[in-house]
Scaffold this motif. Sequence first.
Motif, PDB file in Angstrom:
ATOM      1  N   ALA A 290       0.831  -1.208   0.000  1.00  0.00           N
ATOM      2  CA  ALA A 290       0.000   0.000   0.000  1.00  0.00           C
ATOM      3  C   ALA A 290       0.862   1.253   0.000  1.00  0.00           C
ATOM      4  CB  ALA A 290      -0.932  -0.019   1.217  1.00  0.00           C
ATOM      5  N   LEU A 291       1.950   1.204   0.792  1.00  0.00           N
ATOM      6  CA  LEU A 291       2.842   2.374   0.860  1.00  0.00           C
ATOM      7  C   LEU A 291       3.458   2.651  -0.512  1.00  0.00           C
ATOM      8  CD1 LEU A 291       4.482   1.773   4.351  1.00  0.00           C
ATOM      9  CD2 LEU A 291       3.281   3.853   3.630  1.00  0.00           C
ATOM     10  N   GLU A 292       3.938   1.610  -1.190  1.00  0.00           N
ATOM     11  CA  GLU A 292       4.551   1.750  -2.510  1.00  0.00           C
ATOM     12  C   GLU A 292       3.569   2.369  -3.506  1.00  0.00           C
ATOM     13  OE1 GLU A 292       7.113  -2.367  -2.060  1.00  0.00           O
ATOM     14  OE2 GLU A 292       6.047  -2.002  -3.963  1.00  0.00           O
ATOM     15  N   VAL A 293       2.317   1.816  -3.493  1.00  0.00           N
ATOM     16  CA  VAL A 293       1.300   2.286  -4.456  1.00  0.00           C
ATOM     17  C   VAL A 293       0.959   3.736  -4.179  1.00  0.00           C
ATOM     18  CG1 VAL A 293      -1.096   1.981  -5.229  1.00  0.00           C
ATOM     19  CG2 VAL A 293       0.360  -0.019  -4.863  1.00  0.00           C
ATOM     20  N   ALA A 294       0.807   4.077  -2.849  1.00  0.00           N
ATOM     21  CA  ALA A 294       0.441   5.450  -2.475  1.00  0.00           C
ATOM     22  C   ALA A 294       1.493   6.418  -2.971  1.00  0.00           C
ATOM     23  CB  ALA A 294       0.286   5.545  -0.961  1.00  0.00           C
ATOM     24  N   GLU A 295       2.731   5.986  -2.880  1.00  0.00           N
ATOM     25  CA  GLU A 295       3.814   6.858  -3.314  1.00  0.00           C
ATOM     26  C   GLU A 295       3.741   7.096  -4.830  1.00  0.00           C
ATOM     27  OE1 GLU A 295       7.635   5.487  -1.948  1.00  0.00           O
ATOM     28  OE2 GLU A 295       8.665   7.044  -3.118  1.00  0.00           O
ATOM     29  N   ARG A 296       3.499   6.016  -5.545  1.00  0.00           N
ATOM     30  CA  ARG A 296       3.438   6.112  -7.010  1.00  0.00           C
ATOM     31  C   ARG A 296       2.255   6.986  -7.454  1.00  0.00           C
ATOM     32  NH1 ARG A 296       4.774   0.875  -7.932  1.00  0.00           N
ATOM     33  NH2 ARG A 296       2.639   0.169  -8.248  1.00  0.00           N
ATOM     34  N   VAL A 297       1.052   6.721  -6.852  1.00  0.00           N
ATOM     35  CA  VAL A 297      -0.140   7.481  -7.234  1.00  0.00           C
ATOM     36  C   VAL A 297       0.029   8.946  -6.852  1.00  0.00           C
ATOM     37  CG1 VAL A 297      -2.639   7.772  -6.807  1.00  0.00           C
ATOM     38  CG2 VAL A 297      -1.670   5.487  -7.129  1.00  0.00           C
ATOM     39  N   GLY A 298       0.712   9.175  -5.701  1.00  0.00           N
ATOM     40  CA  GLY A 298       0.861  10.537  -5.185  1.00  0.00           C
ATOM     41  C   GLY A 298       1.744  11.420  -6.064  1.00  0.00           C
ATOM     42  N   VAL A 299       2.499  10.833  -6.973  1.00  0.00           N
ATOM     43  CA  VAL A 299       3.446  11.593  -7.788  1.00  0.00           C
ATOM     44  C   VAL A 299       2.743  12.688  -8.587  1.00  0.00           C
ATOM     45  CG1 VAL A 299       4.979  11.438  -9.808  1.00  0.00           C
ATOM     46  CG2 VAL A 299       5.189   9.777  -7.938  1.00  0.00           C
ATOM     47  N   GLY A 300       1.608  12.379  -9.190  1.00  0.00           N
ATOM     48  CA  GLY A 300       0.964  13.354 -10.066  1.00  0.00           C
ATOM     49  C   GLY A 300      -0.046  14.229  -9.368  1.00  0.00           C
ATOM     50  N   THR A 301      -0.125  14.229  -8.049  1.00  0.00           N
ATOM     51  CA  THR A 301      -1.175  14.973  -7.376  1.00  0.00           C
ATOM     52  C   THR A 301      -0.660  15.644  -6.121  1.00  0.00           C
ATOM     53  OG1 THR A 301      -3.311  14.808  -6.300  1.00  0.00           O
ATOM     54  CG2 THR A 301      -1.940  12.845  -6.210  1.00  0.00           C
ATOM     55  N   THR A 302      -1.382  16.650  -5.670  1.00  0.00           N
ATOM     56  CA  THR A 302      -1.016  17.346  -4.442  1.00  0.00           C
ATOM     57  C   THR A 302      -1.822  16.823  -3.268  1.00  0.00           C
ATOM     58  OG1 THR A 302      -2.690  19.011  -4.980  1.00  0.00           O
ATOM     59  CG2 THR A 302      -0.420  19.483  -5.627  1.00  0.00           C
ATOM     60  N   VAL A 303      -2.797  15.872  -3.551  1.00  0.00           N
ATOM     61  CA  VAL A 303      -3.668  15.350  -2.497  1.00  0.00           C
ATOM     62  C   VAL A 303      -2.846  14.500  -1.535  1.00  0.00           C
ATOM     63  CG1 VAL A 303      -5.650  13.873  -2.024  1.00  0.00           C
ATOM     64  CG2 VAL A 303      -5.662  15.378  -4.020  1.00  0.00           C
ATOM     65  N   PRO A 304      -2.907  14.786  -0.218  1.00  0.00           N
ATOM     66  CA  PRO A 304      -2.151  13.953   0.729  1.00  0.00           C
ATOM     67  C   PRO A 304      -2.759  12.571   0.875  1.00  0.00           C
ATOM     68  CG  PRO A 304      -3.414  15.656   1.893  1.00  0.00           C
ATOM     69  CD  PRO A 304      -3.635  15.896   0.437  1.00  0.00           C
ATOM     70  N   ILE A 305      -1.926  11.537   0.808  1.00  0.00           N
ATOM     71  CA  ILE A 305      -2.389  10.164   0.982  1.00  0.00           C
ATOM     72  C   ILE A 305      -1.673   9.594   2.199  1.00  0.00           C
ATOM     73  CG2 ILE A 305      -2.559   7.874  -0.082  1.00  0.00           C
ATOM     74  CD1 ILE A 305      -2.357   9.273  -2.827  1.00  0.00           C
ATOM     75  N   ALA A 306      -2.472   9.225   3.242  1.00  0.00           N
ATOM     76  CA  ALA A 306      -1.889   8.677   4.469  1.00  0.00           C
ATOM     77  C   ALA A 306      -2.125   7.180   4.497  1.00  0.00           C
ATOM     78  CB  ALA A 306      -2.542   9.341   5.684  1.00  0.00           C
ATOM     79  N   VAL A 307      -1.026   6.414   4.787  1.00  0.00           N
ATOM     80  CA  VAL A 307      -1.150   4.950   4.855  1.00  0.00           C
ATOM     81  C   VAL A 307      -0.715   4.516   6.236  1.00  0.00           C
ATOM     82  CG1 VAL A 307      -0.402   2.748   3.857  1.00  0.00           C
ATOM     83  CG2 VAL A 307      -0.626   4.777   2.381  1.00  0.00           C
ATOM     84  N   ASP A 308      -1.575   3.731   6.949  1.00  0.00           N
ATOM     85  CA  ASP A 308      -1.144   3.170   8.228  1.00  0.00           C
ATOM     86  C   ASP A 308      -1.848   1.851   8.474  1.00  0.00           C
ATOM     87  OD1 ASP A 308      -3.721   3.843   8.825  1.00  0.00           O
ATOM     88  OD2 ASP A 308      -3.252   5.072  10.592  1.00  0.00           O
ATOM     89  N   GLY A 309      -1.541   1.248   9.675  1.00  0.00           N
ATOM     90  CA  GLY A 309      -2.209  -0.023   9.983  1.00  0.00           C
ATOM     91  C   GLY A 309      -1.225  -1.070  10.453  1.00  0.00           C
ATOM     92  N   ASP A 310      -1.696  -2.317  10.356  1.00  0.00           N
ATOM     93  CA  ASP A 310      -0.971  -3.466  10.879  1.00  0.00           C
ATOM     94  C   ASP A 310       0.121  -3.863   9.888  1.00  0.00           C
ATOM     95  OD1 ASP A 310      -0.075  -5.835  11.907  1.00  0.00           O
ATOM     96  OD2 ASP A 310      -2.098  -6.610  12.374  1.00  0.00           O
ATOM     97  N   ARG A 311       1.327  -3.570  10.281  1.00  0.00           N
ATOM     98  CA  ARG A 311       2.438  -3.834   9.396  1.00  0.00           C
ATOM     99  C   ARG A 311       2.652  -5.330   9.171  1.00  0.00           C
ATOM    100  NH1 ARG A 311       6.303  -0.597   7.271  1.00  0.00           N
ATOM    101  NH2 ARG A 311       5.467   1.268   8.235  1.00  0.00           N
ATOM    102  N   ALA A 312       2.228  -6.136  10.132  1.00  0.00           N
ATOM    103  CA  ALA A 312       2.431  -7.590  10.031  1.00  0.00           C
ATOM    104  C   ALA A 312       1.323  -8.303   9.270  1.00  0.00           C
ATOM    105  CB  ALA A 312       2.532  -8.190  11.440  1.00  0.00           C
TER     106      ALA A 312
END
Lengths: 121, 803
Positions: B664-686
């Motif tokens: 999810a973190l990887e995808v959020a980073e990629r999608v976030g490239v073309g936009t100024t909208v903040p994307i927050a990712v959190d949760g159960d890392r395991a």
Amino acid sequence: MTHVLIIEDDPDVRESVAEVLGEAGMAVDAAPNGRVGLDMLRAGLRPEVIVLDLMMPVMDGREFREHQLADAKLKSIPVVVVTADGRPPAFDVPVAAVIKKPFIVERLIGAIERARQASSE
Amino acid sequence: MTDPEIERLRVELARERLFNAAVHRIARSLTSERDLDTIVQVLTDEATALCRAQFGAFFYNVIDERGEAFMLYTLSGAPRAAFSRFPLPRATPLFGATFRNEGTVRSEDIRKDPRFGAWGPQPEGHLPVVSYLAVSVVDSRGSVLGGLFFGHGTAGVFTEHDERAMEAIAPHAAIAIENARAMRAMREAEAERARSERRFRSLVSSTSQIVWTTNAAGETIEDSPAWRAFTGQTLDEFRGRGWAHAIHDDDREAAMDAWRRAVTARSTYESEYRLRHANGEYRLVASHGVPVINDDGTCDEWVGTTTDINDRRVFEQRIAHERARLSKLFLQAPAAIAVVAGPDLVYQLANPFYCRLVGKQPSQLLGIPGRRALPELVTQGVWDLLDRVRVEGEPYFAREFRAKLDRLGDGTLDEGYFDFTAEPIRDATGQIEAVLLFAMEVTGQVHARKAIEAILQEVPTPIVLVELDTARITFSNAAADALWGHPLPRAQSASDYAELYRAFDPNGAELTVDELPAVRAARGETIRGVRMDLDTPQGRRSVVVDSATVPAVPGHPATIVVSFQDVSQLVTTERALRDAVRIRDEFLSIASHELNTPLTPLKLQLGSLRSPDLSPEKIARKLDMADRQVDRLATLVGDLLEVSRITAGRMKMEPENVPVLEVALEVAERVGVGTTVPIAVDGDRAASAHVDRLRLEQVLTNLLTNAVKYGADKPIDVHVTRTDTAVIARVRDRGIGIAEEQREAIFDRFERAVSVRNFGGFGLGLWIVRQIVDAWGGSVAVESKLGEGSTFVVTMPCAEVRA
């Protein structure tokens, strides 16, 4: 210098059309949908020709044209429609010309000039 | 001659003269008057005057229930009111002798006359009679018509001469009365006849009555315009016996014989013959003549009528023919007819068909009580049923009534079906005297119908039989009962259908009872392929209705066969196909729009690259723009190919244990490239899911791209959690949200929650997401509130734990 207002939701299309018309020596304003375009006109903007997309969010091309025609101060501005719709445009509101996307810049410029001349006669 | 002798003769002569004058007056009245009442009154008056009586009366015989009595007919010299208290004198000793024709009674003083015993004082109010004279009035056959009674208040008034005079007058009275009675009877008969004729004439207009007169010898003297108008004879032709020439040659002799006989015997003439009409046609006429008898008993005239009875005869023949036909009908009717009467329902009548129907000889039925004649029907309730008709007077109708009869007479019972009616027959006073049975055996038809029904029962298509006109259901097969979910009620009247059946036309409008195909068919319409929807316990079913008519056979009304072919499956398929075509067309339209959109800047930019004096920066920007359009096109084409792959079942899937938060973190980073909208990712890392890693990236990319697109530039959260069996990823935006009714549709191919005009994109993304998640055995759902945003929840299977 011909003054044109482009109303188009796709930023890439909007930007490219504005760029090529500018390169052709036109003065260009742009709006991302019909609502913004209408607001600009009502604020006093008076282009000689409007280049109008049909499928747009917030206010589409047809609705914009209806509002424009209902406004005595704006209804005389000629409109050139550009549309990407594959089907023949079921467009019952009168416009100066309809150009299907994609198109070469010369076609658009020709349509704009003809519309401008027709309206000034 | 001595003076007293001369005087006596003179008085005698005067009396004779008076007598003769009176008789003459009476006779004249008899000839001039034909009215009985007037004749008798004249007679009484003259007779009373002649014998110098104070009171005179004519009483005539009437027979009432108490025996003989006498009715006052006419009265002379006293008001009628004097007799009002004694309207019917009895045959007392005084009156009796006269009414029994025992001779003239004359009394000097009736109060002292020993012949009449203690007459005593007369009743109060009675005429004060002292002198009394009474003569009988006897007709030509010797029966007493009545009596002439005279009275006077003083004694010794009536002489022997008076007695003789009255005895001479009495026969005149009798003849006059007889004549007048005969005339009256004739007139009444004639009047009755005329009435009948008038009645008849109203039926047939051509009837005409001819009146004629002849002399005593039967020869016509006077003209009869009506006769001549009828026959067209001239007066000369008609005169004498010339009229007979108008009679048909074959009938003339008989008619004339009858006429001669009547004239000779002075009896009534009656004859029927064919008389030639002026138009040449012979018409049947009835002639009727009577002699007119004079007061002296002679006859010098005949009067008569001739009536055209041609039409009447035709009419009578027709009636006779009808009557004959009726009795023939009764005897030969293909229906069994019988009449049973009285409390024991005794057979009074049974036609041959009835006898055959019950297997008996007429002698085994007629005059025999029903329960004894057909004892096998006792336990079947038939006789009780007929008795009820007799007692209650209500007709009974039965259709396909099942009865067992011992038709062979050997004790074996043979089952049959009968349509029958039992109707009360009433006498003139309205009392029920008998019961008329009208029965028709329909055993054959019932068996045939049952056989057909047995076949129809097995037919997989729902079939219902309805009666012509009434639209009553007479049969429904198993498939029909299954369609409606219950056995269809039999013999229901169409008016009840509104409550029993609900049907709709293909546009969903409910059909009225009159619009139901079965009811229309019962009205005689032929139903061909009518589509309708039915409410059944299994839900709404689509059926195609057809009808056919089975013509009536004796004992069986026409039946309509109505089939209801269940096409619900077809209709569903048809609807799905139509939807698919619509979606495909829409897809092509959208695809064309979406593909043309990036092509527009691409073409414009490439075109403008041809301009000569472009700066290197400008060229680089134009090429970037063109490059981006090519990427857009590549993505679009990729999505289309993905759809095609998934549809064809060729989606590649290599599940492994994947750390969801990391992806999810990887995808959020990629999608976030073309936009100024903040994307927050959190949760159960395991949290680790057993999925295909590339597909998970695709799912999250789709969901995040959508969130950016529809998120109204507001922050987006991705949250990863886990349960015992699943890993859950939630992608939440704070944008426009999705209306509840669209939440399921957004996962369909080419469907978008917002209208096509408002947002671009194929609308394939969510569909692809669902296909991928479903392939993992997980699920995807959406929670949303309009205007507050949407949260897409992806549930994935937990990672497999190594043993």
